[in-house]
Design an enzyme around this catalytic site. Structure first.
Site, PDB file in Angstrom:
ATOM      1  N   TYR A   1      12.105  15.835   4.502  1.00  0.00           N
ATOM      2  CA  TYR A   1      11.678  15.243   3.237  1.00  0.00           C
ATOM      3  C   TYR A   1      11.825  16.269   2.107  1.00  0.00           C
ATOM      4  O   TYR A   1      12.422  17.323   2.292  1.00  0.00           O
ATOM      5  CB  TYR A   1      10.273  14.673   3.398  1.00  0.00           C
ATOM      6  CG  TYR A   1      10.245  13.605   4.472  1.00  0.00           C
ATOM      7  CD1 TYR A   1      11.030  12.452   4.359  1.00  0.00           C
ATOM      8  CD2 TYR A   1       9.498  13.760   5.640  1.00  0.00           C
ATOM      9  CE1 TYR A   1      11.064  11.492   5.355  1.00  0.00           C
ATOM     10  CE2 TYR A   1       9.516  12.796   6.641  1.00  0.00           C
ATOM     11  CZ  TYR A   1      10.302  11.670   6.502  1.00  0.00           C
ATOM     12  OH  TYR A   1      10.338  10.719   7.491  1.00  0.00           O
TER      13      TYR A   1
ATOM     14  N   ASN B   1      10.390  17.696   8.446  1.00  0.00           N
ATOM     15  CA  ASN B   1      11.032  16.440   8.842  1.00  0.00           C
ATOM     16  C   ASN B   1      12.073  15.889   7.876  1.00  0.00           C
ATOM     17  O   ASN B   1      12.326  14.690   7.841  1.00  0.00           O
ATOM     18  CB  ASN B   1       9.975  15.366   9.113  1.00  0.00           C
ATOM     19  CG  ASN B   1       9.061  15.734  10.258  1.00  0.00           C
ATOM     20  OD1 ASN B   1       9.235  16.757  10.914  1.00  0.00           O
ATOM     21  ND2 ASN B   1       8.067  14.914  10.500  1.00  0.00           N
TER      22      ASN B   1
ATOM     23  N   ASN C   1      16.711  13.417  10.169  1.00  0.00           N
ATOM     24  CA  ASN C   1      17.168  13.164   8.800  1.00  0.00           C
ATOM     25  C   ASN C   1      18.306  14.099   8.393  1.00  0.00           C
ATOM     26  O   ASN C   1      18.415  14.490   7.234  1.00  0.00           O
ATOM     27  CB  ASN C   1      16.005  13.244   7.805  1.00  0.00           C
ATOM     28  CG  ASN C   1      15.106  12.023   7.869  1.00  0.00           C
ATOM     29  OD1 ASN C   1      15.579  10.915   8.136  1.00  0.00           O
ATOM     30  ND2 ASN C   1      13.823  12.212   7.634  1.00  0.00           N
TER      31      ASN C   1
ATOM     32  N   HIS D   1       3.326  18.336   3.022  1.00  0.00           N
ATOM     33  CA  HIS D   1       4.371  17.939   3.972  1.00  0.00           C
ATOM     34  C   HIS D   1       5.682  18.618   3.558  1.00  0.00           C
ATOM     35  O   HIS D   1       6.332  18.210   2.604  1.00  0.00           O
ATOM     36  CB  HIS D   1       4.529  16.422   3.968  1.00  0.00           C
ATOM     37  CG  HIS D   1       5.295  15.876   5.129  1.00  0.00           C
ATOM     38  ND1 HIS D   1       6.026  16.655   5.997  1.00  0.00           N
ATOM     39  CD2 HIS D   1       5.450  14.594   5.581  1.00  0.00           C
ATOM     40  CE1 HIS D   1       6.598  15.884   6.912  1.00  0.00           C
ATOM     41  NE2 HIS D   1       6.254  14.632   6.686  1.00  0.00           N
TER      42      HIS D   1
ATOM     43  N   THR E   1       2.828   8.655  10.974  1.00  0.00           N
ATOM     44  CA  THR E   1       3.173   7.470  10.209  1.00  0.00           C
ATOM     45  C   THR E   1       2.995   6.230  11.079  1.00  0.00           C
ATOM     46  O   THR E   1       3.565   6.148  12.170  1.00  0.00           O
ATOM     47  CB  THR E   1       4.618   7.566   9.699  1.00  0.00           C
ATOM     48  OG1 THR E   1       4.703   8.616   8.739  1.00  0.00           O
ATOM     49  CG2 THR E   1       5.066   6.264   9.048  1.00  0.00           C
TER      50      THR E   1
END
Length: 370
Positions: free
Chosen positions: A187, A185, A242, A182, A29
């Site tokens: 998400y 992480n 996260n 994805h 990112t």
């Protein structure tokens, strides 16, 4: 060490692609999509073109819908403008002799109403606020706290799966060679997978079998567009970023690996040691063993690797390819530097996210210093 003897520079058959080396550029990112519209620009095309010497480039995380957006200035793949922007990128990479997959992304709860259509509440498998998680919503906002999400209703889940399918179709329109799902992480897919973030009481939560249901629906949808040869997935089984954790990552990811293996999915990228936080001390070898036992396709290792460690672990059969992140930020010609055993540029972490060409397309190549 000669090129012929260097395992990093052995060619590798990955699905329908023949990679010239085993060095993968990991998804990174960088928050530099053109505004308004979150579309890649010529600056982004130049950034990826410079790094086309990678065996495979995996693009930065790219939201499949407005709902899937979690940070300012990240690119999407759901409008014609975004698709055209990514076509500039893929054309540039292909003209430079490279290969590139698009990473399909839905952030789930890691968002903010300021980033959502009509100020909507971010969605998640369960209405659990991620402790300590933050995002940025504008160039001037600084980091802001993530609010409590709302739990997705059962009848909304097929629509989310369809967002992935449409994202995969749009990636084909944009000229990519394949896609990566994805699932890492913290998400949305990761939120469904792990026991700490999924406390649903319906068929999408609770037991491991139920927690695997949504991720596998997404995999099936993406494969219906691209086929197994052109598709991969990324996971972070012990990552803590996260506010993520799982009660039994060995079983969770070993079982997930078995299910992925049944689909024939081309590759599985595993974040083994994340700079964003990791529950494991060093590389989670037990989890890696479980994944390797269940999944027989290409294993891409990720997480703080040096070239020498990559060589050692490939030779030992611990992985097939290795993806590099921060070294690729600072070294557009990273494979050539590895080939020559040359010194690497140091990265500037202050320019990782947002900004202009500085810290993005202006890192020197070996040819610039000779």
């Amino acid at each position: 060490m000669s090129t012929q003897a260097d395992i990093l520079f052995e060619s590798f058959r990955l699905g329908n692609l023949l990679l010239p080396n085993r060095i993968v550029m990991s998804p990174l990112t960088r928050s530099r999509a053109a505004q308004p519209g979150d579309a890649p620009s010529e600056m982004n095309a130049e950034y990826y073109r410079q790094r086309a010497g990678a065996g495979l480039i995996i693009s930065e995380a790219t939201q499949i819908s407005r709902q899937g957006k979690g940070y300012a200035f990240t690119p999407g793949i759901y409008t014609d403008e975004q698709i055209a922007g990514w076509r500039r990128v893929t054309d540039a990479v292909h003209q430079a002799g490279g290969r590139i997959h698009l990473q399909l992304w839905h952030v789930g709860r890691i968002s903010h109403p300021a980033l959502q259509a009509e100020g909507a509440q971010p969605v998640a498998p369960s209405a659990i606020k991620p402790r300590g998680a933050q995002t940025f919503i504008s160039a001037d906002s600084g980091m802001v706290d993530i609010p409590q999400p709302r739990a997705l209703n059962r009848d909304e889940i097929p629509g989310i799966v369809n967002q992935y399918r449409v994202g995969a179709e749009n990636a084909r329109r944009a000229g990519f060679d394949g896609v990566q799902i994805h699932a890492a992480n913290g998400y949305l897919i990761d939120q469904f997978l792990r026991s700490g973030s999924n406390q649903r009481e319906d068929e999408f939560g609770g037991s491991l079998e139920n927690r695997l249901r949504f991720p596998m629906m997404v995999v099936d949808a993406v494969l219906s567009v691209w086929g197994a040869d052109c598709s991969g997935i990324r996971v972070s089984p012990t990552g803590s970023f996260n506010d993520m954790y799982d009660d039994d990552p060995v079983t969770t990811y070993g079982t997930f690996a078995e299910r992925l293996n049944q689909t024939g999915l081309s590759y599985l990228e595993v974040v083994e040691d994340s700079f964003q936080g990791n529950h494991a001390d060093g590389r989670p070898e037990q989890v890696i063993d479980a994944i390797r036992a269940g999944y027989k396709g290409c294993y891409i290792a990720n997480g703080g690797y040096t070239a020498d460690e990559a060589r050692r672990r490939i030779k030992a059969g611990r992985c097939d390819l290795v993806s590099f992140g921060r070294p690729f930020i600072a070294n557009p010609d990273l494979p050539e530097r590895f080939r020559r055993h040359a010194q690497l540029n140091e990265w500037d972490s202050a320019s990782f996210y947002g900004g202009d060409e500085r810290g993005y397309t202006d890192y020197p190549r070996l040819a610039d210093t000779n």
